[in-house]
Design a protein around this motif. Structure first.
Motif, short mmCIF file in Angstrom:
data_model
loop_
_atom_site.label_atom_id
_atom_site.label_comp_id
_atom_site.label_asym_id
_atom_site.label_seq_id
_atom_site.Cartn_x
_atom_site.Cartn_y
_atom_site.Cartn_z
N ARG A 11 -0.61 24.68 11.17
CA ARG A 11 -1.64 23.77 11.70
C ARG A 11 -1.77 22.60 10.74
O ARG A 11 -1.73 22.77 9.51
N ASP A 21 -10.05 20.62 17.56
CA ASP A 21 -10.60 20.19 16.26
C ASP A 21 -10.79 18.68 16.18
O ASP A 21 -11.49 18.20 15.28
N ILE A 22 -10.19 17.91 17.11
CA ILE A 22 -10.29 16.45 17.03
C ILE A 22 -11.73 16.03 17.29
O ILE A 22 -12.37 16.46 18.26
N LYS A 82 -4.10 18.86 10.13
CA LYS A 82 -5.24 18.02 10.50
C LYS A 82 -5.18 16.73 9.71
O LYS A 82 -4.86 16.74 8.51
N TRP A 88 -6.91 13.57 14.14
CA TRP A 88 -5.85 14.21 14.93
C TRP A 88 -5.61 15.59 14.37
O TRP A 88 -5.78 15.84 13.17
N SER A 89 -5.20 16.57 15.24
CA SER A 89 -4.92 17.94 14.81
C SER A 89 -3.95 18.55 15.80
O SER A 89 -3.89 18.18 16.96
N THR A 90 -3.15 19.50 15.26
CA THR A 90 -2.26 20.24 16.15
C THR A 90 -3.07 21.13 17.10
O THR A 90 -2.55 21.57 18.14
N ARG A 91 -4.31 21.41 16.77
CA ARG A 91 -5.23 22.11 17.68
C ARG A 91 -6.17 21.04 18.24
O ARG A 91 -7.07 20.57 17.53
N VAL A 132 -12.11 14.43 11.89
CA VAL A 132 -10.73 14.76 12.25
C VAL A 132 -10.25 13.75 13.27
O VAL A 132 -10.79 13.67 14.39
#
Length: 600
Positions: free
Chosen positions: A95, A113-114, A97, A107-110, A105
């Protein structure tokens, strides 16, 4: 009766002690195998992940369209998002962030979370100040993105997860941060297993080594005790030897210091005799030094009852003839030095004293009767003493040569003008204090220029040397023959009365007149001199006054036809009065001599 421990009980007690040591070592090793590796592995993993996170951040910033500027705007283009989405598949981070400077946040791979904001204290206190923040903890499998389970029971398994925040700076200003999540469970477990296996093997080897060493130590107790006793005795001998060596080094240093301060060879040899009796108490010794002609060696010093002869010849010593130290008493076939007679069979050394590659003398050492067996041990020390003595002799001789060169005339060997003036001044000062008389004779070779013009300068030099020889032979004690320059000579006669000085000058004139010299195949013309005599205090109280009066008397002798002696004439009435007053004052300050005429 109380039970006394027997000799058989002691080995049993030692065995039990060994077993206890081995059990303690095994328990300590087991604890180390399971307790020590985890913290060490965690520190290694942290260092490795910090480095990886720094590399990942660099790669991300290089691929972003605006680099670190994207964190200020919070905007990413499609190309940036596609690249970031592929990172979990190409790195160990599951992951990622991207945070702006306020902790939001961007940008995030999840995707969930943005937009969230990190308000944890460490973000502003550490990350925002440019420091990398690392945290490790245990997380459920459900919170690890991309982790695939094989059965439902795996969902309850926990994973070791590391979180690393890496700050992003632009122009020295904090722009944001990138957080990486990495599952380190497998790596950590692998490292722990390997480290524990290694520690177990090392611990096993150590326990075995302790056991072997303990057995060896128990078996060698008696031998070790015996060796310790032997070493203690040897250490005592070494300590005594070191103390003796320290004493010898100190004495050698003192000897060198004293020898370097000597002003004459007589003073030097007195110091040598005193020091050598302390440095070599088990040896009789004597020192011989070559004469100027180098045909004999003169006895100069002795110590501890060593026999000293007035003179010995160089061929009487095997050490001098062979050019190296000769040791009598160390070989099966030996020959006695002639200078060692009478010889009673005791061992002895002959050390040639060398200075600047030249043999200057000989040091002879003979064992004293009670110490004949230990005599050979003093050879190294005696050699060092001989070297120091040789250098000291060379230094004193060099100083004497330099002094002679500074006060001697190179052609005739007589004293030069500088020494003449200094000597005359010293004698005058001594005359004032001790009420002594002093006369000066000025000598000049008659018609000397003709010798140079008619026969050459070599003939003139021969004449000067012949006259100087006569003058030097006429001097005795503190009297000095000098050559101020050219064909002029001066004699300083302390204690001589005017009558004695006139008589001495006449004898010199006659001796020079009898000189007969040949130059090549020719006989040189007869040599004559003119002389003028002056006396202290009648003709002056200062050196320049006496020399001037003697020169004037010399000129008067030349004016009268040469080859004669004249006394200095009395000065003016005022000068005569001053001289007589000075003489009377000097006479009144001195006690009258025995038998002196009181009416005089």
């Amino acid at each position: 009766m109380p039970i006394q421990p027997s000799g058989q009980l002691l080995p049993l007690l030692k065995t039990y002690s060994l077993l206890l040591v081995l059990l303690a070592a095994a328990a300590l090793s087991a604890w180390a195998v399971y307790a020590v590796p985890a913290p060490a592995v965690d520190r290694m993993l942290e260092a490795d992940l910090r480095k990886q996170a720094t590399d990942w951040r660099r790669r991300i910033l290089l691929h972003l369209e605006d680099g670190a500027g994207s964190f200020f705007t919070g905007q990413l283009d499609q190309h940036d998002i596609e690249y970031l989405s592929l990172l979990p598949a190409t790195t160990d981070a599951y992951r990622i962030k991207l945070f702006q400077a306020d902790g939001r946040v961007m940008w995030s791979t999840r995707p969930a979370d943005i937009g969230t904001v990190n308000r944890k204290p460490y973000f502003q206190q550490k990350v925002a100040k440019g420091a990398v923040y690392y945290a490790r903890g245990t997380k459920p499998v459900s919170q690890v993105d991309g982790f695939e389970t094989r059965d439902t029971g795996a969902m309850a398994v926990s994973r070791e997860v590391a979180e690393i925040y890496t700050p992003v700076l632009k122009g020295g200003q904090f722009a944001g941060a990138i957080e990486f999540y990495s599952d380190i469970t497998a790596v950590r477990d692998t490292f722990l297993s390997r480290v524990r296996i290694s520690l177990a093997l090392v611990s096993a080897v150590m326990v075995a080594a302790i056991g072997i060493v303990s057995v060896v130590v128990i078996r060698t107790n008696r031998l070790s005790l015996r060796q310790m006793q032997q070493r203690a005795a040897k250490d005592q001998e070494i300590m005594a030897s070191q103390m003796q060596l320290a004493r010898e080094v100190k004495l050698l240093g003192e000897l060198n210091e004293w020898l370097q301060s000597c002003r004459s060879l007589d003073e030097l040899f007195k110091m040598v005799s005193e020091f050598m009796s302390h440095l070599l108490p088990d040896a009789e010794g004597s020192i011989y030094v070559f004469s100027n002609s180098r045909d004999v060696l003169a006895g100069c010093a002795s110590w501890n009852g060593g026999g000293l002869k007035d003179h010995i010849r160089p061929d009487e010593c095997w050490g001098l003839r062979r050019g190296r130290t000769y040791e009598y008493g160390a070989s099966e076939v030996e020959f006695t030095c002639a200078h060692a007679a009478p010889h009673d069979g005791r061992p002895y050394f002959c050390f040639p004293i060398l200075a600047h590659g030249e043999t200057v003398g000989l040091m002879h050492l003979r064992a004293m009767p009670p110490r004949a067996g230990d005599f050979a041990t003093c050879k190294p020390l005696a050699q060092m003493c001989a070297e120091q003595i040789s250098m000291a002799i060379a230094n004193v001789r060099m100083r004497d040569q330099l002094h002679d060169q500074s006060v001697r005339d190179p052609l005739t060997g007589l004293f030069n003008r500088r020494h003449m003036t200094d000597s005359l001044r010293k004698h005058l000062n001594s005359g004032e204090l001790n009420c002594t008389r002093l006369s000066v004779i000025a000598v000049d070779v008659d018609h000397f220029k003709k010798f140079n013009d008619n026969h050459g300068h070599d003939a003139g030099d021969m004449v000067l040397r012949a006259v100087s020889t006569v003058l030097e032979k006429a001097c005795d004690g503190s009297e000095a023959a000098c050559r101020p320059g050219g064909e002029e000579f001066t004699l300083i006669l302390p204690g001589a009365t005017p009558e004695e000085a006139l008589a001495r000058a006449e004898l010199l004139r006659q001796a020079v007149e009898e000189i007969s010299m040949r130059y090549g195949e020719k006989t040189l013309p007869q040599i004559t001199i003119s002389a003028g005599v002056a006396h202290y205090p009648a003709h002056g109280l200062l050196p320049q006054d006496l020399l001037r009066a003697a020169d004037e008397a010399l000129y008067a002798a030349k004016a009268k036809g040469r080859n004669q002696v004249c006394a200095a004439a009395a000065g003016t009435e005022a000068e005569q009065d001053a001289a007589w007053r000075a003489a009377e004052q000097a006479a009144s300050a001195c006690p009258p001599a025995a038998g002196a005429n009181k009416a005089g």
